[in-house]
Structures are given as C-alpha cells and as structure tokens.
Design a protein around this motif. Structure first.
Motif, mmCIF file in Angstrom:
data_model
loop_
_atom_site.group_PDB
_atom_site.id
_atom_site.type_symbol
_atom_site.label_atom_id
_atom_site.label_comp_id
_atom_site.label_asym_id
_atom_site.label_seq_id
_atom_site.Cartn_x
_atom_site.Cartn_y
_atom_site.Cartn_z
ATOM 1 N N TYR A 44 -0.808 1.637 12.660
ATOM 2 C CA TYR A 44 -0.365 1.412 11.301
ATOM 3 C C TYR A 44 -1.364 0.584 10.472
ATOM 4 C CZ TYR A 44 2.532 -0.047 7.417
ATOM 5 O OH TYR A 44 2.996 -0.296 6.164
ATOM 6 N N PRO A 45 -1.852 -0.547 10.986
ATOM 7 C CA PRO A 45 -2.847 -1.295 10.190
ATOM 8 C C PRO A 45 -4.127 -0.494 9.969
ATOM 9 C CG PRO A 45 -1.887 -2.700 11.869
ATOM 10 C CD PRO A 45 -1.425 -1.310 12.162
ATOM 11 N N TYR B 250 -4.211 2.699 9.631
ATOM 12 C CA TYR B 250 -3.826 3.646 8.585
ATOM 13 C C TYR B 250 -3.981 3.013 7.211
ATOM 14 C CZ TYR B 250 -0.408 6.331 5.757
ATOM 15 O OH TYR B 250 0.234 7.046 4.781
ATOM 16 N N LEU B 251 -3.576 1.753 7.085
ATOM 17 C CA LEU B 251 -3.688 1.059 5.799
ATOM 18 C C LEU B 251 -5.146 0.907 5.382
ATOM 19 C CD1 LEU B 251 -0.978 -1.751 6.180
ATOM 20 C CD2 LEU B 251 -0.777 0.492 5.060
#
Lengths: 146, 146
Positions: free
Chosen positions: B39-40, B42-43
């Motif tokens: 997720y990080p 992805y950011l």
DNA sequence: TACGATTATATCGTACACGATACAAATGTA
DNA sequence: TACATTTGTATCGTGTACGATATAATCGTA
C-alpha cells in the motif's frame, strides 16, 4: 472523473485517511513519552482501564489488531510492569491481560491527554457538529471494512 | 463528559481514525498483490504517475513521510524495477526518483483499483455528500496536524 | 472415549514508521 | 576564499502491523 483524476493521490480517500491517522498519532508522541508508552500501547491501556482482565482475543477484537501484533506489544507492556499476562485457569489456551497497580495508577496521569489533544485542535475550524458527523462516517467505514 | 468517558476508546477520535486507516489499507492488499506492491509503495507510485522525476524530499512532503521511511521503501521499488534513483546533476545532494518503463506500464494495471474500492463501499450507507464532508474534515485535520 | 476439527496464542519473515544521528554537498558570510 | 550553517539523504534502533505457520488446549461427535 477521468481515470487520470481517479488516480490522483488526493482523490483516493484512503490517502488522506492514512495521513490523518499518522499525523494525529504523532501528536500523541510527546504526551505519551512522559508515560513511557507508545500510541498503540496507550490504546491497549485505554481498553484495559475500561475493562480489566481480558483475554488477548478480546483485545484483538476491540482494537482490530492481529495477535501477531498484539502479543509482542503486550510483552513490552509487561516488561514495563503495566500489565500482567496469566494463563486462564478455566481455559488453558487463554491468556488473561490485567493491569498491575502501576498500570492502574497510570490512568491518573493519562486523564489530561484527551483534553490536551482537544486543546491542540481548538484553533482549527472544526466545530462539534462537524466532528460528530465525521465520527459517524468513520464508524460506518469501520463497520463496512472490518 | 466525565473523565472516565473521555478515556473511553471510542471517544478518542484518534482511535477510529487509526482503525479506519488500517482497515481500508487492508482492503487494498488483495488488489495490490497482483501488482506485487504494498500500500505505501502504491501511494509513491500514485505520486509519480502524477508527477514523475521528483527528488526524495518532494515525495516526503507529498506523502507526509520521513526520509527514514521512504529511503528503504524506494530501494525496494528500485529492486522491483519500477523506479530509478539517480543523483541530480545540478545538486549532488538530491536523489531524483523516476518511473521506469515497467513502472509507467503499471499505471494501466492500476486504473481499476479506485473503482474496485469504490465498488466495495457501494452497499454501505455512505453517500456522495457525506463523503465530501468527510473528506473536507480530513483535510482540515491534516492541515492542522501537519 | 478416541480423534478430527476448532479455538487461542505464539512465532517468523517482511515491510513500514519514526526519532536520533551521521555526512557530504551546497550556501551564506566575514 | 575559508568556514560555519543549512540542506538533502542515508543509517540505525525500536516498535508496530500483518500474513503464514505452528502448537497446545478444547470441543464435537461417531
């Protein structure tokens, strides 16, 4: 919204949620330092101050954390002598988490924290009504994602 | 509110914020697994798809992360060959982060993610208007705490 | 009452997340 | 132009966070 707009950082609701969570957690840092605990440890103590002597599984449910996260965290709180970990007599699989005297006493030093955090937001343009609505949406998200 | 009520888990706004953030992050897990990113990560890619070839410091500002978090994360993205890390010619202190072809191509596979997340919330009782208000409050919190 | 299934924790590996510290490049200034 | 200061990253140590796996205790049921 175009696909390009969809992929903008700010338009993914998850992103401001993630940032706001981390930034508010950071605000607790200086206050919790005086109690020699971290933010997640504080949350565990909040849960215990509310209901003491709970099995690990009950805490994982209340905090929405996995045991793989909570077990080591609880061991650290045990090392700090704020909690005790005892096998349940009625169910040898269960580990009961209870506050020590030191852990109970800590509550008195923690009562000022919510006030201080509220104080830090005083000058912001967020009023009580807005906060209530915000809180309700958060609950819906948790209900839906949990 | 009494002091006891103040110390209830649910009454500390930080707590539902923290839970909602983690739970929504978890929802991205299965979708991002197909892209072999977290997720990080992805950011970071979202930020780069929006504006490529940025110094590390610019990314830390946009994502509100410390370099001590971002540096190792960027190295992992480099290992996956999604980004490149090059010293700036004009300022040797700066490290410029740029998408590789593979990293640019990933955008096409990612466009469906926001839709799918929106879809997961379809049946929830959160409408567009509520979401807009929620989003605005989040921004205020970030502004105030950031 | 054996014994497979379930339950409650624990362990392990990987990846954040951040404060403290380090360090080289760039900048400001006497 | 020396040199103290600032800037941009990197490194290190500690503490989450979670999925996968392991293990012992309990439960269900044939």
């Amino acid at each position: 919204m175009t696909t390009d707009e969809m992929l903008r950082l700010e338009n993914q609701l998850c992103f401001p949620l993630y940032v706001a969570s981390r930034l508010t957690t950071r605000m607790y840092g200086p206050l919790l330092e005086e109690l020699d605990i971290t933010y997640p440890q504080y949350l565990v103590l909040l849960a215990l101050w509310q209901t003491d002597n709970q099995p690990v599984g009950e805490l994982t449910k209340r905090l929405y954390l996995e045991t793989s996260t909570l077990t080591p965290l609880l061991k650290r709180l045990e090392q700090k002598q704020y909690i005790s970990r005892k096998r349940s007599v009625t169910d040898e699989r269960s580990v009961l988490i209870a506050l020590t005297e030191s852990g109970q006493a800590l509550k008195e030093k923690a009562v000022c924290i919510p006030e201080k955090i509220t104080e830090l937001f005083r000058s912001s343009t967020i009023d009580m009504q807005e906060l209530t609505g915000f809180y309700q949406t958060l609950q819906k998200i948790i209900q839906h994602a949990g």
